[in-house]
Design an enzyme around this catalytic site. Structure first.
Site, mmCIF file in Angstrom:
data_model
loop_
_atom_site.group_PDB
_atom_site.id
_atom_site.type_symbol
_atom_site.label_atom_id
_atom_site.label_comp_id
_atom_site.label_asym_id
_atom_site.label_seq_id
_atom_site.Cartn_x
_atom_site.Cartn_y
_atom_site.Cartn_z
ATOM 1 N N GLN A 140 -9.049 -4.838 6.341
ATOM 2 C CA GLN A 140 -8.817 -4.299 4.876
ATOM 3 C C GLN A 140 -9.402 -4.731 3.726
ATOM 4 O OE1 GLN A 140 -4.500 -4.208 4.574
ATOM 5 N NE2 GLN A 140 -4.445 -5.991 3.479
ATOM 6 N N SER B 49 -1.243 0.305 0.625
ATOM 7 C CA SER B 49 0.017 -0.125 -0.120
ATOM 8 C C SER B 49 -0.491 -1.065 -1.197
ATOM 9 C CB SER B 49 1.052 -0.822 0.834
ATOM 10 O OG SER B 49 1.912 -1.459 0.288
ATOM 11 N N ASP C 250 2.020 -13.473 3.500
ATOM 12 C CA ASP C 250 2.847 -12.341 3.346
ATOM 13 C C ASP C 250 3.781 -12.069 4.578
ATOM 14 O OD1 ASP C 250 1.553 -12.257 0.747
ATOM 15 O OD2 ASP C 250 0.036 -10.991 1.631
ATOM 16 N N GLU D 64 -0.955 6.802 5.934
ATOM 17 C CA GLU D 64 -1.123 5.506 4.937
ATOM 18 C C GLU D 64 -2.361 5.105 4.954
ATOM 19 O OE1 GLU D 64 0.788 1.326 3.889
ATOM 20 O OE2 GLU D 64 2.119 2.708 5.025
ATOM 21 N N ASP E 109 2.880 3.480 -1.757
ATOM 22 C CA ASP E 109 1.943 3.813 -0.756
ATOM 23 C C ASP E 109 1.196 5.097 -1.159
ATOM 24 O OD1 ASP E 109 2.892 1.490 0.519
ATOM 25 O OD2 ASP E 109 4.163 2.695 2.075
ATOM 26 N N ARG F 9 -1.897 -9.056 13.434
ATOM 27 C CA ARG F 9 -0.360 -8.865 13.457
ATOM 28 C C ARG F 9 0.285 -8.677 14.841
ATOM 29 N NH1 ARG F 9 -0.361 -4.932 8.068
ATOM 30 N NH2 ARG F 9 -1.284 -6.243 6.642
#
Length: 335
Positions: free
Chosen positions: A126, A253, A57, A250, A237, A111
């Site tokens: 996650q 998502s 992604d 948040e 979100d 990331r």
């Protein structure tokens, strides 16, 4: 780097030892509640995929994946995943899941380009989940019902945490306020998207902002979103008000995934039609993959929320710059 905010009166309700125990407790409780609510089966998750496979992604499109060569594969390169949105849909097809059933994976990612602040780290953990749906379920009402099920699972977990740790006072409002990104812009036209989220979630402590990715009336999207997994008209979100930091946080998502029509439309808008050459994208266009709904739920974010922590480094081990270490010194115990 964004500014690190440590409230002057902050003091963790739990010691480092108690925090570690509580993290494990939250993860066990939430997985139990989530799998029951969303009808999910646990599967093993990849840490990396082949480069140029089309399965990784690209999130907003600007993030660079961590890449390495694999001599045993004749020097082909692999990429550490950013998330598993496309991989999960392929897995549902390969594992022969049917409508109403789904999977989840305990995902770890890197990331490298993430800005470091109270809520962001270069390490991502996650729960990545995906469920097969029917054509009739590709609706906003079905999306909302799924969001409500997820929020109920978080509320149930919060109640169990407060029972086990009486010093914790976090309250989860399970009454979800649903609003589109365009309606949010109309409410606060002079604010930035993040400022709008803050203003709205402060008054509506559990909020799901829908329809993220496409341009709004202002000509700008609420937030950038890859064009090849969520349908921008059926996603969103999930945010909660985080009292210690006085901000919107948040947690997830998620969305109903692209079908053949929405995929081509969004690729065209994003000017990346060449992705149709990838196996995943070709299978979507040819209707060879199941229709699905799915998302990611931040493990460290959820622990931060439920344990009233003010920095993500209190609930995960990562790397921090000198400014972060200095801001937290003597105030916040980073793992």
């Amino acid at each position: 780097m964004k500014e690190i905010i440590i409230p002057s009166e902050y003091q963790s309700s739990l010691s480092i030892y108690e925090t570690q125990t509580a993290i494990g407790f939250i993860k066990r409780c939430f997985e139990e509640a989530m799998t029951g609510s969303l009808k999910l089966k646990r599967v093993s998750a990849p840490l990396f995929v082949k480069q140029r496979s089309g399965l990784n992604d690209d999130l907003s499109g600007a993030e660079r994946p961590v890449t390495f060569d694999v001599p045993a594969l004749y020097h082909q390169s692999a990429e550490v995943v950013h998330s598993l949105a496309k991989w999960k849909r392929m897995a549902l097809h390969q594992y022969d899941f049917h409508v109403g059933n789904g999977l989840y994976a305990d995902m770890n990612a890197i990331r490298r380009d993430e800005e470091l602040d109270n809520l962001h780290s270069i390490y991502v953990d996650q729960w990545d989940w995906e469920r097969v749906i029917s054509v009739e379920q590709r609706t906003e009402d079905y999306l909302k019902a799924t969001v409500q099920g997820l929020v109920n699972a978080i509320g149930e977990t919060a109640s169990r945490v407060k029972t086990k740790y009486p010093s914790i006072s976090t309250n989860i409002n399970t009454n979800v306020s649903f609003i589109t990104s365009q309606a949010l812009e109309d409410l606060f036209p002079d604010l930035t998207p993040k400022e709008r989220e803050h203003a709205y979630v402060k008054e509506h402590p559990t909020t799901f902002i829908m329809q993220i990715g496409d341009k709004l009336a202002s000509g700008q999207p609420h937030d950038l979103r890859a064009p090849d997994y969520d349908d921008w008209t059926l996603n969103g979100d999930l945010l909660f008000w985080h009292e210690p930091l006085q901000c919107a946080m948040e947690i997830s998502s998620m969305g109903i995934r692209v079908d053949a029509t929405s995929l081509v439309s969004q690729l065209e808008k994003s000017r990346v039609m060449d992705r149709l050459n990838f196996e995943f994208h070709a299978k979507v266009v040819n209707n060879e993959l199941p229709l699905t709904i799915g998302g990611g739920i931040g493990q460290s974010r959820l622990c931060m929320l439920l344990l009233e922590k003010v920095h993500i480094g209190e609930v995960q081990v990562s790397l921090w710059d000198a400014a972060t270490l200095q801001a937290c010194k003597g105030k916040v115990a980073l793992l």
